[in-house]
Design an enzyme around this catalytic site. Sequence first.
Site, mmCIF file in Angstrom:
data_model
loop_
_atom_site.group_PDB
_atom_site.id
_atom_site.type_symbol
_atom_site.label_atom_id
_atom_site.label_comp_id
_atom_site.label_asym_id
_atom_site.label_seq_id
_atom_site.Cartn_x
_atom_site.Cartn_y
_atom_site.Cartn_z
ATOM 1 N N ASP A 83 0.818 -1.214 0.000
ATOM 2 C CA ASP A 83 0.000 0.000 0.000
ATOM 3 C C ASP A 83 0.850 1.262 0.000
ATOM 4 O OD1 ASP A 83 -2.077 -1.747 0.070
ATOM 5 O OD2 ASP A 83 -2.919 -1.085 1.970
ATOM 6 N N ARG B 191 0.517 6.364 17.142
ATOM 7 C CA ARG B 191 0.327 7.368 16.090
ATOM 8 C C ARG B 191 0.929 8.733 16.413
ATOM 9 N NH1 ARG B 191 0.418 3.161 13.400
ATOM 10 N NH2 ARG B 191 -1.538 2.248 12.654
ATOM 11 N N ASP C 233 -7.216 6.026 12.372
ATOM 12 C CA ASP C 233 -5.830 6.463 12.244
ATOM 13 C C ASP C 233 -5.671 7.747 11.443
ATOM 14 O OD1 ASP C 233 -4.671 4.587 13.858
ATOM 15 O OD2 ASP C 233 -4.234 3.173 12.253
ATOM 16 N N SER D 20 -6.473 -7.329 8.190
ATOM 17 C CA SER D 20 -5.501 -6.234 8.248
ATOM 18 C C SER D 20 -4.781 -6.275 9.591
ATOM 19 C CB SER D 20 -6.220 -4.898 8.066
ATOM 20 O OG SER D 20 -5.333 -3.820 8.246
#
Length: 409
Positions: free
Chosen positions: A21, A101, A130, A184
Amino acid sequence: MKAAAKSSVKKVVLAYSGGLDTSIILRWLQDTYQCEVVTFTADLGQGEELEPARKKAEMMGVKEIFIEDLREEFVRDYVFPMFRANALYEGVYLLGTSIARPLIAKRQIEIARQTGADAVCHGATGKGNDQVRFELGYYALQPDIKVISPWREWDLNSRTKLIEYAEQHQIPIAKDKRGEAPFSVDSNLLHISAEGKVLEDPADEAPDYVYSRTVDPMDAPDVPTVVEIEFEKGDAVGVDGERLSPATVLTKLNELAGANGVGRLDLVENRFVGMKSRGVYETPGGTVLIAAHRAMESITLDREAMHLKDELMPRYAKIIYNGFWFSPEREMLQALIDKSQERVNGKVRLKLYKGSVSVIGRESADSLYSMAHVTFEEDDVYDQHDAEGFIKLNALRLRLGTLRDNRKS
């Protein structure tokens, strides 16, 4: 805020894993924005070899490549402050993805300043949390930064289109990436999460192959493991008598807990963007750490200080989950929490057995626990007659209320 104007972006810092990705995003940025791309790859303890990301970025023409080991900073400055609060989102989730994050966002902004980049880019989708966490971090640290979110801009909205784009632009695709992934994954030193695809129906049990950091509790050893954790000012500083760095503490606890099947969670949670999602999490070391920390607080924290912390914890956890790490309210709460930890020192012993964590002992030179006061034997420090007046004073408003009601009936 609207997507960055394509003609105005000169250089962008991309959060880059080296996977399919983000490799597609890298080339898409080069083609769509006609800009220079700087890649940033963070080692947060995800357990993957990161040098292939460097080689892939070089192959795609990237001149400025940042690959950094942030494991110690991650645990010391993000995980440990969060654990001082005993933070659990919706009562159970240890916030493993959420807490990573802000660190990634901070380093992206720092690298943007260092390299003269005017934009940053992440690979989060337009459905999840996210994107919010990254971008709130960016804007908090650099209000005028341009943010590019490809999943909100492009039309590569299927696995087939992504593969076709990769093939058209000679982006290498690992053989196991050509088919659709069964779920995922996000991972760091604190946890590994799985969601989507085979896990989307919350009525279905997660397949065994989803779990990778913990053994099946049924297959865990028949003999329990006893572990001792030492704390200083609310942070774990040692395991089984050995002083360890923050990241090494968590690594050691991950090994011990994972081998005993500790730390699995199957959760349907409320995303900040409004939908419910099902996730399967493994947080072995963190599960042990929060149990140990609460046990340490149980003998070192004043009752009302502990209760106040417990009242504030859901708010603190929600702040982190929603991406507001760099907000004034989180910093205010953190100051209160850190103040509470000044005497949270000592050792806790725990027993790990087939998926469970049990506290079996705790000791501290700063303990508030008084055996002289709680003993069932005769003592010279507590006058039991004092309890009568204490009870009557606390019952006074109840008695007056009942007397009033009786007069009216």
